[in-house]
Scaffold this active site. Structure first.
Site, PDB file in Angstrom:
ATOM      1  N   LYS A   1       0.840  -1.209   0.000  1.00  0.00           N
ATOM      2  CA  LYS A   1       0.000   0.000   0.000  1.00  0.00           C
ATOM      3  C   LYS A   1       0.866   1.247   0.000  1.00  0.00           C
ATOM      4  O   LYS A   1       0.600   2.195  -0.739  1.00  0.00           O
ATOM      5  CB  LYS A   1      -0.860   0.023   1.271  1.00  0.00           C
ATOM      6  CG  LYS A   1      -2.266  -0.446   1.064  1.00  0.00           C
ATOM      7  CD  LYS A   1      -3.085   0.160   2.189  1.00  0.00           C
ATOM      8  CE  LYS A   1      -4.076  -0.800   2.731  1.00  0.00           C
ATOM      9  NZ  LYS A   1      -4.756  -0.261   3.903  1.00  0.00           N
TER      10      LYS A   1
ATOM     11  N   ASP B   1      -9.031   3.822   4.443  1.00  0.00           N
ATOM     12  CA  ASP B   1      -9.788   2.687   4.943  1.00  0.00           C
ATOM     13  C   ASP B   1     -10.688   2.205   3.816  1.00  0.00           C
ATOM     14  O   ASP B   1     -11.265   3.013   3.085  1.00  0.00           O
ATOM     15  CB  ASP B   1     -10.612   3.064   6.182  1.00  0.00           C
ATOM     16  CG  ASP B   1     -10.873   1.856   7.065  1.00  0.00           C
ATOM     17  OD1 ASP B   1      -9.916   1.122   7.368  1.00  0.00           O
ATOM     18  OD2 ASP B   1     -12.041   1.620   7.441  1.00  0.00           O
TER      19      ASP B   1
ATOM     20  N   TYR C   1     -10.204  -9.861  -0.742  1.00  0.00           N
ATOM     21  CA  TYR C   1     -11.308 -10.446  -1.502  1.00  0.00           C
ATOM     22  C   TYR C   1     -11.040 -10.484  -3.014  1.00  0.00           C
ATOM     23  O   TYR C   1     -11.940 -10.795  -3.798  1.00  0.00           O
ATOM     24  CB  TYR C   1     -12.591  -9.632  -1.241  1.00  0.00           C
ATOM     25  CG  TYR C   1     -13.057  -9.644   0.206  1.00  0.00           C
ATOM     26  CD1 TYR C   1     -13.907 -10.646   0.678  1.00  0.00           C
ATOM     27  CD2 TYR C   1     -12.646  -8.653   1.101  1.00  0.00           C
ATOM     28  CE1 TYR C   1     -14.337 -10.654   2.001  1.00  0.00           C
ATOM     29  CE2 TYR C   1     -13.064  -8.651   2.430  1.00  0.00           C
ATOM     30  CZ  TYR C   1     -13.907  -9.653   2.871  1.00  0.00           C
ATOM     31  OH  TYR C   1     -14.323  -9.663   4.176  1.00  0.00           O
ATOM     32  N   ASP C   2      -9.818 -10.167  -3.446  1.00  0.00           N
ATOM     33  CA  ASP C   2      -9.509 -10.094  -4.887  1.00  0.00           C
ATOM     34  C   ASP C   2      -9.930 -11.338  -5.678  1.00  0.00           C
ATOM     35  O   ASP C   2     -10.436 -11.186  -6.805  1.00  0.00           O
ATOM     36  CB  ASP C   2      -8.006  -9.837  -5.109  1.00  0.00           C
ATOM     37  CG  ASP C   2      -7.641  -8.367  -4.944  1.00  0.00           C
ATOM     38  OD1 ASP C   2      -8.560  -7.539  -4.825  1.00  0.00           O
ATOM     39  OD2 ASP C   2      -6.436  -8.061  -4.943  1.00  0.00           O
TER      40      ASP C   2
ATOM     41  N   PHE D   1      -4.768  -9.543  -2.935  1.00  0.00           N
ATOM     42  CA  PHE D   1      -4.959  -9.927  -1.532  1.00  0.00           C
ATOM     43  C   PHE D   1      -6.444  -9.784  -1.199  1.00  0.00           C
ATOM     44  O   PHE D   1      -7.253  -9.354  -2.041  1.00  0.00           O
ATOM     45  CB  PHE D   1      -4.101  -9.030  -0.613  1.00  0.00           C
ATOM     46  CG  PHE D   1      -4.579  -7.601  -0.551  1.00  0.00           C
ATOM     47  CD1 PHE D   1      -4.302  -6.720  -1.574  1.00  0.00           C
ATOM     48  CD2 PHE D   1      -5.348  -7.139   0.536  1.00  0.00           C
ATOM     49  CE1 PHE D   1      -4.756  -5.403  -1.533  1.00  0.00           C
ATOM     50  CE2 PHE D   1      -5.796  -5.831   0.587  1.00  0.00           C
ATOM     51  CZ  PHE D   1      -5.505  -4.964  -0.453  1.00  0.00           C
TER      52      PHE D   1
HETATM   53  P1  IMP Z   1      -7.999  -1.786   4.612  1.00  0.00           P
HETATM   54  O1  IMP Z   1      -8.841  -0.713   5.194  1.00  0.00           O
HETATM   55  O2  IMP Z   1      -7.257  -1.355   3.381  1.00  0.00           O
HETATM   56  O3  IMP Z   1      -7.105  -2.446   5.626  1.00  0.00           O
HETATM   57  O4  IMP Z   1      -8.985  -2.906   4.079  1.00  0.00           O
HETATM   58  C1  IMP Z   1      -9.863  -3.616   4.935  1.00  0.00           C
HETATM   59  C2  IMP Z   1     -10.120  -4.993   4.346  1.00  0.00           C
HETATM   60  O5  IMP Z   1     -10.759  -4.844   3.066  1.00  0.00           O
HETATM   61  C3  IMP Z   1      -8.851  -5.803   4.057  1.00  0.00           C
HETATM   62  O6  IMP Z   1      -8.511  -6.596   5.158  1.00  0.00           O
HETATM   63  C4  IMP Z   1      -9.252  -6.653   2.886  1.00  0.00           C
HETATM   64  O7  IMP Z   1      -9.922  -7.798   3.345  1.00  0.00           O
HETATM   65  C5  IMP Z   1     -10.251  -5.788   2.152  1.00  0.00           C
HETATM   66  N1  IMP Z   1      -9.607  -5.057   1.037  1.00  0.00           N
HETATM   67  C6  IMP Z   1      -9.156  -3.777   1.037  1.00  0.00           C
HETATM   68  N2  IMP Z   1      -8.668  -3.438  -0.165  1.00  0.00           N
HETATM   69  C7  IMP Z   1      -8.812  -4.541  -0.941  1.00  0.00           C
HETATM   70  C8  IMP Z   1      -8.481  -4.810  -2.300  1.00  0.00           C
HETATM   71  O8  IMP Z   1      -7.949  -3.982  -3.051  1.00  0.00           O
HETATM   72  N3  IMP Z   1      -8.780  -6.053  -2.731  1.00  0.00           N
HETATM   73  C9  IMP Z   1      -9.368  -6.998  -1.944  1.00  0.00           C
HETATM   74  N4  IMP Z   1      -9.682  -6.800  -0.679  1.00  0.00           N
HETATM   75  C10 IMP Z   1      -9.407  -5.569  -0.176  1.00  0.00           C
END
Ligand code: IMP
Length: 197
Positions: free
Chosen positions: A12, A67, A155-156, A153
């Site tokens: 990220k 987020d 849900y991709d 990563f």
């Molecule tokens: P975060 O706020 O970026 O940490 O995302 C929260 C959760 O959403 C992560 O633990 C993933 O399960 C999911 N997530 C966030 N971004 C992506 C993405 O680009 N692809 C797939 N899952 C995602």
């Protein structure tokens, strides 16, 4: 401009640095002395604000935080802000996908047309004096019946964006994903806003 980055995830951070380089932002890593915040707000914006404000307050420098949530229409918008913890507090990506597919099956949403979803990312830059920029980015698609692909990563493997001709995010190269992804869109909106200030 120097900006503290709340994320510790190297993928990220690299993506954020690459997109914000276009508007002369130097991204600084979060010092180890600043503890991670508990993300207990009930909106994406609230969680992004908790992370950015904690870092800006601790360092005296502006900070950026993001987020992301996956919103599935047939599940009333779930998992949403609980995407990381959908199958429980220490759930793995696999556990979360298992629960998502099980909930969709239980809801009777078996046709692709009933499995509309979108990723939403909120990005906040927060200054120590409380000033903020808030932007978001959305990527619409469908939840597939089965996992497909090995990249990415979260849900991709089960998210097929509308603009990808049926492929899941996990079947795309990172550069292709970033061009249409929620996070890519939110970060480019931020770059535009910073570039015009
Ligand atoms: P975060 O706020 O970026 O940490 O995302 C929260 C959760 O959403 C992560 O633990 C993933 O399960 C999911 N997530 C966030 N971004 C992506 C993405 O680009 N692809 C797939 N899952 C995602």
């Amino acid at each position: 401009m120097r900006l503290m980055c709340a994320s510790a995830n190297p993928d990220k951070v690299a993506e954020i640095a690459e997109i914000l380089a276009s508007c002369d932002v130097e991204l600084l890593a979060r010092p180890d002395s600043v503890p991670e915040v508990i993300e207990d707000a009930d909106t994406l914006e609230g969680n992004a604000r908790l992370k950015a404000a904690a870092l800006a307050d601790a360092t005296g420098l502006p900070a950026v935080a993001d987020d992301t949530g996956l919103e599935v229409d047939a599940l009333g918008g779930a998992p949403g802000v609980w995407s990381a913890r959908y199958a429980g507090e220490n759930a793995s990506y696999e556990d979360n996908i298992d629960r998502l597919l099980a909930e969709l099956e239980a809801s009777g949403a078996n046709e692709a047309a009933q499995r509309n979803a979108r990723f939403r990312t909120v990005v906040i830059v927060r200054w120590p004096d409380g000033r903020e920029i808030v932007v978001d980015g959305v990527c619409a698609g469908t939840i597939t019946a089965e996992r497909r692909g090995d990249s990415g990563f979260g849900y991709d493997p089960v998210f097929a964006p509308d603009e990808a001709g049926g492929r899941t995010f996990a079947e795309m190269q990172p550069v292709q994903k970033h061009a249409i992804s929620h996070r890519g869109r939110a970060l480019r909106a931020l770059a535009d806003t910073l570039g015009t200030q």
